[in-house]
Design a protein around this motif. Structure first.
Motif, PDB file in Angstrom:
ATOM      1  N   GLU A   5       0.833  -1.209   0.000  1.00  0.00           N
ATOM      2  CA  GLU A   5       0.000   0.000   0.000  1.00  0.00           C
ATOM      3  C   GLU A   5       0.864   1.255   0.000  1.00  0.00           C
ATOM      4  O   GLU A   5       0.533   2.243  -0.667  1.00  0.00           O
ATOM      5  CB  GLU A   5      -0.927  -0.010   1.219  1.00  0.00           C
ATOM      6  CG  GLU A   5      -2.025  -1.062   1.148  1.00  0.00           C
ATOM      7  CD  GLU A   5      -2.772  -1.207   2.463  1.00  0.00           C
ATOM      8  OE1 GLU A   5      -3.940  -1.647   2.415  1.00  0.00           O
ATOM      9  OE2 GLU A   5      -2.200  -0.900   3.534  1.00  0.00           O
ATOM     10  N   ASN A   9       0.805   4.207  -2.856  1.00  0.00           N
ATOM     11  CA  ASN A   9       0.588   5.609  -2.502  1.00  0.00           C
ATOM     12  C   ASN A   9       1.732   6.487  -3.001  1.00  0.00           C
ATOM     13  O   ASN A   9       1.512   7.586  -3.523  1.00  0.00           O
ATOM     14  CB  ASN A   9       0.436   5.763  -0.991  1.00  0.00           C
ATOM     15  CG  ASN A   9      -0.911   5.304  -0.496  1.00  0.00           C
ATOM     16  OD1 ASN A   9      -1.850   5.130  -1.271  1.00  0.00           O
ATOM     17  ND2 ASN A   9      -1.038   5.089   0.806  1.00  0.00           N
ATOM     18  N   GLU A  56      -7.787   0.548  -8.023  1.00  0.00           N
ATOM     19  CA  GLU A  56      -8.185   1.166  -6.758  1.00  0.00           C
ATOM     20  C   GLU A  56      -9.079   2.378  -7.007  1.00  0.00           C
ATOM     21  O   GLU A  56     -10.015   2.639  -6.252  1.00  0.00           O
ATOM     22  CB  GLU A  56      -6.948   1.570  -5.952  1.00  0.00           C
ATOM     23  CG  GLU A  56      -6.184   0.406  -5.355  1.00  0.00           C
ATOM     24  CD  GLU A  56      -7.035  -0.432  -4.417  1.00  0.00           C
ATOM     25  OE1 GLU A  56      -7.732   0.139  -3.551  1.00  0.00           O
ATOM     26  OE2 GLU A  56      -7.024  -1.672  -4.556  1.00  0.00           O
ATOM     27  N   ALA A  57      -8.786   3.129  -8.069  1.00  0.00           N
ATOM     28  CA  ALA A  57      -9.598   4.301  -8.400  1.00  0.00           C
ATOM     29  C   ALA A  57     -11.032   3.879  -8.697  1.00  0.00           C
ATOM     30  O   ALA A  57     -11.986   4.536  -8.261  1.00  0.00           O
ATOM     31  CB  ALA A  57      -8.992   5.042  -9.591  1.00  0.00           C
ATOM     32  N   LYS A  59     -12.552   1.206  -7.556  1.00  0.00           N
ATOM     33  CA  LYS A  59     -13.161   0.764  -6.303  1.00  0.00           C
ATOM     34  C   LYS A  59     -13.671   1.944  -5.486  1.00  0.00           C
ATOM     35  O   LYS A  59     -14.694   1.853  -4.800  1.00  0.00           O
ATOM     36  CB  LYS A  59     -12.151  -0.028  -5.474  1.00  0.00           C
ATOM     37  CG  LYS A  59     -11.841  -1.412  -6.017  1.00  0.00           C
ATOM     38  CD  LYS A  59     -10.810  -2.110  -5.137  1.00  0.00           C
ATOM     39  CE  LYS A  59     -10.407  -3.451  -5.710  1.00  0.00           C
ATOM     40  NZ  LYS A  59      -9.343  -4.096  -4.891  1.00  0.00           N
ATOM     41  N   LYS A  60     -12.943   3.058  -5.526  1.00  0.00           N
ATOM     42  CA  LYS A  60     -13.329   4.236  -4.755  1.00  0.00           C
ATOM     43  C   LYS A  60     -14.452   5.004  -5.443  1.00  0.00           C
ATOM     44  O   LYS A  60     -15.294   5.618  -4.798  1.00  0.00           O
ATOM     45  CB  LYS A  60     -12.110   5.151  -4.571  1.00  0.00           C
ATOM     46  CG  LYS A  60     -11.039   4.588  -3.649  1.00  0.00           C
ATOM     47  CD  LYS A  60      -9.819   5.498  -3.617  1.00  0.00           C
ATOM     48  CE  LYS A  60      -8.721   4.927  -2.722  1.00  0.00           C
ATOM     49  NZ  LYS A  60      -9.097   4.938  -1.297  1.00  0.00           N
ATOM     50  N   TYR A  61     -14.451   4.982  -6.786  1.00  0.00           N
ATOM     51  CA  TYR A  61     -15.358   5.820  -7.576  1.00  0.00           C
ATOM     52  C   TYR A  61     -16.718   5.170  -7.810  1.00  0.00           C
ATOM     53  O   TYR A  61     -17.754   5.843  -7.758  1.00  0.00           O
ATOM     54  CB  TYR A  61     -14.684   6.089  -8.918  1.00  0.00           C
ATOM     55  CG  TYR A  61     -14.994   7.431  -9.544  1.00  0.00           C
ATOM     56  CD1 TYR A  61     -14.984   8.607  -8.794  1.00  0.00           C
ATOM     57  CD2 TYR A  61     -15.270   7.531 -10.908  1.00  0.00           C
ATOM     58  CE1 TYR A  61     -15.239   9.827  -9.383  1.00  0.00           C
ATOM     59  CE2 TYR A  61     -15.522   8.746 -11.505  1.00  0.00           C
ATOM     60  CZ  TYR A  61     -15.507   9.903 -10.744  1.00  0.00           C
ATOM     61  OH  TYR A  61     -15.769  11.109 -11.317  1.00  0.00           O
ATOM     62  N   ASP A 107     -11.520  14.662  -3.615  1.00  0.00           N
ATOM     63  CA  ASP A 107     -11.044  13.415  -3.029  1.00  0.00           C
ATOM     64  C   ASP A 107      -9.562  13.254  -3.366  1.00  0.00           C
ATOM     65  O   ASP A 107      -9.193  13.284  -4.551  1.00  0.00           O
ATOM     66  CB  ASP A 107     -11.834  12.233  -3.581  1.00  0.00           C
ATOM     67  CG  ASP A 107     -11.292  10.909  -3.073  1.00  0.00           C
ATOM     68  OD1 ASP A 107     -11.556  10.574  -1.904  1.00  0.00           O
ATOM     69  OD2 ASP A 107     -10.579  10.229  -3.851  1.00  0.00           O
ATOM     70  N   TYR A 109      -7.367  10.839  -3.559  1.00  0.00           N
ATOM     71  CA  TYR A 109      -6.986   9.765  -4.481  1.00  0.00           C
ATOM     72  C   TYR A 109      -7.451  10.085  -5.903  1.00  0.00           C
ATOM     73  O   TYR A 109      -6.679  10.003  -6.857  1.00  0.00           O
ATOM     74  CB  TYR A 109      -7.570   8.441  -4.019  1.00  0.00           C
ATOM     75  CG  TYR A 109      -6.881   7.233  -4.607  1.00  0.00           C
ATOM     76  CD1 TYR A 109      -5.821   6.633  -3.934  1.00  0.00           C
ATOM     77  CD2 TYR A 109      -7.278   6.693  -5.823  1.00  0.00           C
ATOM     78  CE1 TYR A 109      -5.174   5.520  -4.460  1.00  0.00           C
ATOM     79  CE2 TYR A 109      -6.638   5.590  -6.357  1.00  0.00           C
ATOM     80  CZ  TYR A 109      -5.585   5.009  -5.673  1.00  0.00           C
ATOM     81  OH  TYR A 109      -4.945   3.914  -6.211  1.00  0.00           O
ATOM     82  N   SER A 110      -8.715  10.469  -6.016  1.00  0.00           N
ATOM     83  CA  SER A 110      -9.277  10.789  -7.326  1.00  0.00           C
ATOM     84  C   SER A 110      -8.524  11.952  -7.971  1.00  0.00           C
ATOM     85  O   SER A 110      -8.249  11.943  -9.179  1.00  0.00           O
ATOM     86  CB  SER A 110     -10.764  11.142  -7.181  1.00  0.00           C
ATOM     87  OG  SER A 110     -11.312  11.504  -8.424  1.00  0.00           O
TER      88      SER A 110
END
Length: 206
Positions: A5, A9, A56-57, A59-61, A107, A109-110
């Motif tokens: 992770e 990041n 991952e993007a 999954k978040k979006y 956000d 990450y986004s």
């Protein structure tokens, strides 16, 4: 946070600042205090790291998009999507659009993913195509299908659905671009997007 992770990041941070092509595996490893050899124990190459970031993007979006009945990534328009917009008010439409825009812009990450692809589109033909697909074509194709269905059911004014999608989406992207380049204009851009949505709503009423 485990090592994998931490690598993801740091890679996203580096990619968002220098683009994919401008970032080496050493650039990712050095701030973490690990060797390139240690990095390769977790990811076989830079492409695999990039692919995981995009996963991952999604999954978040996707949960947010689902809650707004905006299934951009599935390419489908279901009955529930049409029903969600069939009797929507201008206020609710504005609220949904601004919620999506707010998440995309704020956000962490986004935001980094968007910056990564914005820079990388000029470094690689493939990543340029990914940027266009993710931030332009996917959205327009979804809205075109949605508006076409709403028109068929007489819920909005009959017109060219593709042009209607362009009219709806283009100003939003334009103001997001301004906001990205000039963060101090955030309030102005939010107000302008809201005003555009209100005008669009009145224009397409059947």
């Amino acid at each position: 946070m485990n090592t994998k992770e931490m690598i993801l990041n740091e890679a996203l941070k580096q990619f968002s600042e220098k683009g994919y092509a401008g970032t080496s595996m050493s650039d990712i490893a050095k701030p973490l205090g690990i060797s390139k050899a240690a990095l390769y124990k977790h990811f076989k190459n830079k492409q695999q790291i990039f692919d995981r970031i995009i996963e991952e993007a999604h999954k978040k979006y996707d949960p947010l998009l689902g809650s707004l009945s905006m299934h951009f990534t599935t390419g489908r328009i279901g009955e529930e999507d049409v029903a969600a917009y069939a009797g929507i008010t201008a206020e609710k439409l504005r609220e949904r659009v601004l919620k999506l825009v707010g998440f995309t812009m704020k956000d962490p990450y986004s935001k980094q993913v968007r910056h990564m692809l914005t820079l990388s589109q000029f470094q690689s033909k493939e990543l340029g195509a990914m940027y266009t697909q993710r931030y332009v074509e996917t959205m327009l194709e979804h809205d075109e299908k949605l508006f076409e269905e709403l028109m068929k059911q007489g819920l909005i004014k009959k017109d060219d659905p593709k042009q209607t999608a362009l009219y709806f989406y283009s100003p939003v992207i334009m103001y997001m671009g301004i906001w990205d380049r000039e963060p101090e204009r955030e309030d102005e851009c939010i107000a302008a997007i809201g005003k555009h949505v209100d005008h669009f709503f009145q224009t397409v009423q059947a």
